[in-house]
Design a protein around this motif. Structure first.
Motif, mmCIF file in Angstrom:
data_model
loop_
_atom_site.group_PDB
_atom_site.id
_atom_site.type_symbol
_atom_site.label_atom_id
_atom_site.label_comp_id
_atom_site.label_asym_id
_atom_site.label_seq_id
_atom_site.Cartn_x
_atom_site.Cartn_y
_atom_site.Cartn_z
ATOM 1 N N UNK A 174 -45.896 4.894 -39.064
ATOM 2 C CA UNK A 174 -45.928 6.359 -39.013
ATOM 3 C C UNK A 174 -44.989 6.964 -40.056
ATOM 4 N N UNK A 175 -43.826 6.375 -40.224
ATOM 5 C CA UNK A 175 -42.881 6.861 -41.241
ATOM 6 C C UNK A 175 -43.442 6.661 -42.653
ATOM 7 N N UNK A 176 -44.118 5.555 -42.868
ATOM 8 C CA UNK A 176 -44.734 5.312 -44.176
ATOM 9 C C UNK A 176 -45.817 6.355 -44.449
ATOM 10 N N UNK A 177 -46.662 6.614 -43.450
ATOM 11 C CA UNK A 177 -47.712 7.629 -43.604
ATOM 12 C C UNK A 177 -47.090 8.996 -43.864
ATOM 13 N N UNK A 178 -46.027 9.315 -43.141
ATOM 14 C CA UNK A 178 -45.346 10.593 -43.343
ATOM 15 C C UNK A 178 -44.770 10.693 -44.752
ATOM 16 N N UNK A 179 -44.205 9.614 -45.251
ATOM 17 C CA UNK A 179 -43.667 9.606 -46.614
ATOM 18 C C UNK A 179 -44.740 9.881 -47.651
ATOM 19 N N UNK A 180 -45.892 9.247 -47.491
ATOM 20 C CA UNK A 180 -47.002 9.492 -48.418
ATOM 21 C C UNK A 180 -47.491 10.941 -48.309
ATOM 22 N N UNK A 181 -47.576 11.449 -47.085
ATOM 23 C CA UNK A 181 -48.040 12.821 -46.884
ATOM 24 C C UNK A 181 -47.068 13.828 -47.500
ATOM 25 N N UNK A 182 -45.783 13.577 -47.361
ATOM 26 C CA UNK A 182 -44.774 14.468 -47.961
ATOM 27 C C UNK A 182 -44.876 14.425 -49.479
ATOM 28 N N UNK A 183 -45.082 13.232 -50.026
ATOM 29 C CA UNK A 183 -45.255 13.121 -51.479
ATOM 30 C C UNK A 183 -46.429 13.977 -51.948
ATOM 31 N N UNK A 184 -47.540 13.913 -51.221
ATOM 32 C CA UNK A 184 -48.719 14.702 -51.591
ATOM 33 C C UNK A 184 -48.457 16.198 -51.438
#
Length: 71
Positions: A15-25
């Motif tokens: 979930x943290x990895x997905x959140x990191x990618x989403x924040x980058x986008x």
């Protein structure tokens, strides 16, 4: 460590990895690895894969909780 605890930790990490990618986008951040700019579409794949893995880990944790270990 129990299987359920492991699954919950894995779900949190994914979930943290997905959140990191989403924040980058969301913020349009650029990532550079050895002078190569990583394209943004990679993060779309990262969000999709990490979200799926988090979901599966949560399903596994729930399955362990209910006692249905046959799957």
């Amino acid at each position: 460590m129990s299987q359920r605890t492991f699954s919950l930790i894995a779900a949190a990490v994914f979930s943290l990895i997905a959140l990191g990618h989403a924040i980058r986008l969301l913020f349009g951040w650029h990532v550079t690895v050895e002078n190569i700019v990583v394209p943004g579409w990679i993060s779309w794949i990262g969000v999709a894969v990490a979200t799926y893995l988090a979901y599966q880990a949560l399903r596994q944790a729930g399955r362990r909780r209910s006692g249905s270990d046959s799957h």
